[in-house]
Design an enzyme around this catalytic site. Structure first.
Site, PDB file in Angstrom:
ATOM      1  N   ALA A 123     -19.376  -7.161  28.783  1.00  0.00           N
ATOM      2  CA  ALA A 123     -18.201  -6.798  29.577  1.00  0.00           C
ATOM      3  C   ALA A 123     -18.059  -7.826  30.693  1.00  0.00           C
ATOM      4  CB  ALA A 123     -18.395  -5.411  30.162  1.00  0.00           C
ATOM      5  N   GLY A 174     -22.006  -5.633  26.162  1.00  0.00           N
ATOM      6  CA  GLY A 174     -20.885  -5.242  25.311  1.00  0.00           C
ATOM      7  C   GLY A 174     -20.744  -6.129  24.083  1.00  0.00           C
ATOM      8  N   GLU A 193     -23.080  -4.674  21.706  1.00  0.00           N
ATOM      9  CA  GLU A 193     -22.468  -3.408  21.257  1.00  0.00           C
ATOM     10  C   GLU A 193     -21.342  -3.666  20.265  1.00  0.00           C
ATOM     11  OE1 GLU A 193     -21.949  -2.139  25.407  1.00  0.00           O
ATOM     12  OE2 GLU A 193     -22.908  -0.264  24.832  1.00  0.00           O
ATOM     13  N   GLU A 252     -27.604  -4.737  30.736  1.00  0.00           N
ATOM     14  CA  GLU A 252     -26.868  -3.957  31.755  1.00  0.00           C
ATOM     15  C   GLU A 252     -27.770  -3.500  32.900  1.00  0.00           C
ATOM     16  OE1 GLU A 252     -26.557  -3.569  28.471  1.00  0.00           O
ATOM     17  OE2 GLU A 252     -24.444  -3.298  27.941  1.00  0.00           O
TER      18      GLU A 252
END
Ligand code: HXC
Length: 255
Positions: A63, A106, A109, A129
């Protein structure tokens, strides 16, 4: 455009994330474009299999930290990023991630949303994260647990350490490791080979593996049996079996 849609050959689409200046960090533009692209591809009958990839040195760095640094919880609720993950999560056709370089946060992910992951020998996976004070927010804790089991998942999630492609393969996080410069070709070849197979059966297998894995075994077996029986309503079942008996190659139509 930060997300490019290209042809991957016969019945295969290639989705490429292209935001090099931020190492393919998933800002709102990238996520919205990814979502739109997957919505389009889901309803495009000419496409039977999709490959998602990034760049040579990075699949996606996660992200966009700069876009989140000052956010409050209400901002995060209003951003509703789950809306943009939805079309990828629910994508009904096989999705292969071709991963070169970093797949972080992300980005890891996103790769785990795929049905198969082809990784280059120098690829690196991580859920870092924890190191920026948050936790995975797009399924990382759950998909990683289901892919590699509790004890490997805990280490990756709690330390944020990078995992090499070879380690990732050994723990079941990637499907195949190939030389870096062969990643995309291998992923596309795999996609094209799946695109030749009967699409209704392909779709059912994906659905069963994803949905069945979280059901009690007996319920999942009933679901499989019904889907198996339904296949006998398809023209492709008749064609596939007839072609075997006649010792010729089948011609699947998707009906
Ligand atoms: C915003 C990022 C970014 C990110 C890199 N950049 N990753 N910007 N968000 N996730 C930017 C840098 O700020 C820098 O901008 C430029 O990209 C180049 O990055 P460098 O670090 O200089 O490049 P390099 O040395 O090649 O290192 C690459 C890297 C590293 C290993 C990928 O950038 C990195 O560790 N990035 C952060 C990874 C991370 O923590 N991801 C998790 C995010 S949280 P400037 O302006 O200086 O050129 C997350 C939550 C998921 O993903 C929640 C659900 C989606």
């Amino acid at each position: 455009m930060e997300v490019l849609l290209e042809s991957g050959g016969e019945c295969v689409a290639l989705v490429r994330i292209n935001r090099p200046e931020a190492r393919n960090a998933l800002n709102s533009a990238v996520r919205e474009q990814l979502a739109r692209t997957f919505v389009e591809l889901a309803s495009n009958d000419d496409i039977r299999c999709v490959v998602v990839t990034g760049m040579e040195k990075v699949f996606a760095a996660g992200a966009d930290i700069k876009a989140m640094a000052d956010a409050q919880p209400i901002d995060m609720i209003l951003r509703a990023s789950e809306r943009n993950w939805g079309p990828i999560k629910d994508f009904p056709k096989p999705l292969i991630a071709a991963v070169n370089g970093f797949a972080l946060g992300g980005g890891c992910e996103l790769a785990m949303h795929a049905d198969m992951i082809i990784a280059g020998a120098s690829a690196k996976f991580a859920q870092p994260e924890i190191r920026v004070g948050i936790i995975p927010g797009a399924g990382g804790t759950q998909r990683l647990l289901r892919a590699v089991g509790k004890f490997k998942a805990m280490k990756i999630l709690l330390t944020g350490e990078m995992v090499s492609a070879q380690e990732a393969e050994a723990m079941g996080l990637v499907t195949e490791v190939v030389p870096d410069d062969e990643v995309l070709d291998r992923a596309l070849a795999l996609a094209r080979s799946i695109a030749l197979l009967p699409p209704l059966a392909v779709r059912k297998i994906k659905e069963l593996v994803l949905q069945g894995g979280d059901l009690p075994l007996e319920a999942a077996l009933v679901m499989e049996r019904h889907a198996f029986q339904l296949m006998f309503a398809t023209a492709d079942q008749k064609e596939g079996m007839q072609a075997f008996i006649e010792k010729r190659s089948p011609n699947f139509t998707g009906l």
